[in-house]
Design a protein around this motif. Structure first.
Motif, mmCIF file in Angstrom:
data_model
loop_
_atom_site.group_PDB
_atom_site.id
_atom_site.type_symbol
_atom_site.label_atom_id
_atom_site.label_comp_id
_atom_site.label_asym_id
_atom_site.label_seq_id
_atom_site.Cartn_x
_atom_site.Cartn_y
_atom_site.Cartn_z
ATOM 1 N N THR A 1 0.829 -1.202 0.000
ATOM 2 C CA THR A 1 0.000 0.000 0.000
ATOM 3 C C THR A 1 0.863 1.251 0.000
ATOM 4 O O THR A 1 0.565 2.231 -0.693
ATOM 5 C CB THR A 1 -0.942 0.005 1.215
ATOM 6 N N HIS B 1 0.772 4.100 -2.760
ATOM 7 C CA HIS B 1 0.564 5.483 -2.338
ATOM 8 C C HIS B 1 1.669 6.375 -2.900
ATOM 9 O O HIS B 1 1.413 7.460 -3.436
ATOM 10 C CB HIS B 1 0.540 5.545 -0.807
ATOM 11 N N ASN C 1 -7.714 2.560 -0.959
ATOM 12 C CA ASN C 1 -7.197 3.291 0.195
ATOM 13 C C ASN C 1 -6.047 4.202 -0.213
ATOM 14 O O ASN C 1 -5.966 5.361 0.205
ATOM 15 C CB ASN C 1 -6.724 2.313 1.271
ATOM 16 N N SER D 1 -7.259 7.237 -1.820
ATOM 17 C CA SER D 1 -7.936 8.121 -0.865
ATOM 18 C C SER D 1 -6.963 8.855 0.043
ATOM 19 O O SER D 1 -7.267 9.959 0.516
ATOM 20 C CB SER D 1 -8.931 7.308 -0.029
ATOM 21 N N TYR D 2 -5.811 8.261 0.328
ATOM 22 C CA TYR D 2 -4.820 8.917 1.191
ATOM 23 C C TYR D 2 -4.418 10.289 0.648
ATOM 24 O O TYR D 2 -4.009 11.175 1.403
ATOM 25 C CB TYR D 2 -3.562 8.062 1.330
#
Length: 383
Positions: free
Chosen positions: A74, A78, A104, A107-108
């Motif tokens: 992740t 990111h 996710n 969205s970060y």
């Protein structure tokens, strides 16, 4: 009847009547030796030779120009999105049939996922569906792509589902034609080739994962693959808190992340990578056996797409209906054979329920019928 047959086959293959996990790690090489070496050296955190070695060896294995180790997949994704310029309020196209980490990571950054359908052969983002969505709902102005609501579509993320490659060359062309940055979520596809090229190297940035259930593991860990030298240097800088090198001063020159993989984890990864070719051969052999075993049943085994050499990370079957799927899940798990349905579609989760979507008929069809079955490496079997 065919469920009992499948259970019996799995129990015979793994030579166990006890609990059989979906995907367990395999440690048969230099794992203990390398990990103990890090303990003896005291370099167990984010500085150490194994981190550098792991990056070099992953880059060599995938034929990527650069690889930057991170704490997990992740974090790698990111970072890839961040380096692609994704900003708050922008849109990032991806697939609803994916693990939640994909969304996710989007969205970060304050961006919003947009869900487009998958291809039924590859299980990954469909280039036809992507093009249709763009033609129907978007427009290009001044070499930028905008949704009709006025929000910019900065990037698209394709996930190579269960280790099977998406039609990434076609996706890349659609994205290039519409000024969208393509990023590969290759978390599940280490060792997978599409048209002879390793997944994760079709785009300028991509992410790998080495979680405990992946083809090889570092316990927890990820890797950013990158094709540009300057971008790679920047990636390493911002994943190590953007600290300027100095003998004793702490000076950080930009907002950054503490995403560096510890040397302890990288040592495990170096040992695992040495065994990766054997692991993949074992997994491909098991997939072939599954395909033969299920040939005359109502269950359709998911095979590698055309032009692909998949790692078969998680073997999957397609049931005739949701009802058949639910019966199979109950009977296998009650027998101690771990199976699981595919993830809940992302647009049905509370945090993404307001997201823009294209037609998701394929995703819905697959989500109601797909089941993952045990896929652990077993090197004691003849390859």
């Amino acid at each position: 009847m065919y469920t009992k047959r499948l259970i019996s086959f799995i129990q015979d293959y793994y030579q166990s009547k006890d609990f059989i996990p979906l995907h367990a790690p395999t440690f048969v090489g230099n794992e203990k030796k390398y990990v103990l070496d890090t303990l003896d050296s005291t370099f167990v955190s984010s500085v150490g030779s194994y981190v550098n070695d792991f990056e070099v060896n992953i880059a060599k294995f995938t034929q990527s120009r650069f690889a930057i180790a991170t704490v997990n997949g992740t974090a790698a994704l990111h970072t890839a999105l961040y380096l692609s310029g994704v900003q708050s309020g922008e849109l990032v196209i991806t697939q609803a049939l994916t693990f939640v980490a994909t969304c996710n990571a989007i969205s970060y950054l304050g961006a919003k996922p947009v869900f487009v359908d998958v291809n039924t052969e590859t299980l990954g983002l469909c280039p036809v569906a992507l093009l249709s969505f763009i033609e129907e709902q978007c427009e290009v102005r001044e070499q930028k792509c905008f949704h009709k609501n006025g929000e910019r579509i900065r990037a698209a993320v394709v996930m190579h589902t269960f280790g099977h490659p998406a039609k990434v060359d076609e996706l890349k062309k659609v994205c290039q034609d519409n000024f969208i940055e393509l990023i590969e979520d290759a978390a599940e596809s280490l060792g997978t080739l599409y048209k002879g090229q390793h997944t994760g190297t079709f785009s300028s940035l991509s992410a790998l994962s080495f979680n405990g259930n992946k083809v090889i593991t570092t316990g927890g860990g990820g890797m950013l693959l990158c094709s540009d030298e300057k971008v790679a240097a920047h990636a390493k800088h911002i994943t190590t808190t953007a600290k300027q090198p100095h003998a004793f001063e702490f000076y950080h020159d930009e907002l950054a992340f503490n995403y560096r993989m510890p040397n302890l984890n990288a040592a495990l990864g170096c040992a695992q990578l040495e065994k990766l070719p054997e692991f993949i051969e074992s997994k491909r052999a098991l997939a072939s056996l599954y395909q033969s075993e299920l040939a005359n049943t109502p269950l359709k085994f998911i095979v590698e797409p055309e032009n692909a050499r998949s790692n078969y990370w998680l073997n999957a079957i397609l049931c005739p209906s949701k009802e058949h799927r639910d019966i199979l899940l109950a009977e296998t798990n009650n027998a101690g054979v771990m199976t699981r349905p595919v993830w809940q579609l992302m647009h049905t989760l509370p945090m993404f329920k307001e997201s823009l979507c294209g037609n998701l008929n394929n995703s819905i069809f697959l989500a109601e019928r797909l089941v993952n079955i045990p896929s652990s490496v077993l090197l004691t079997k003849e390859l």
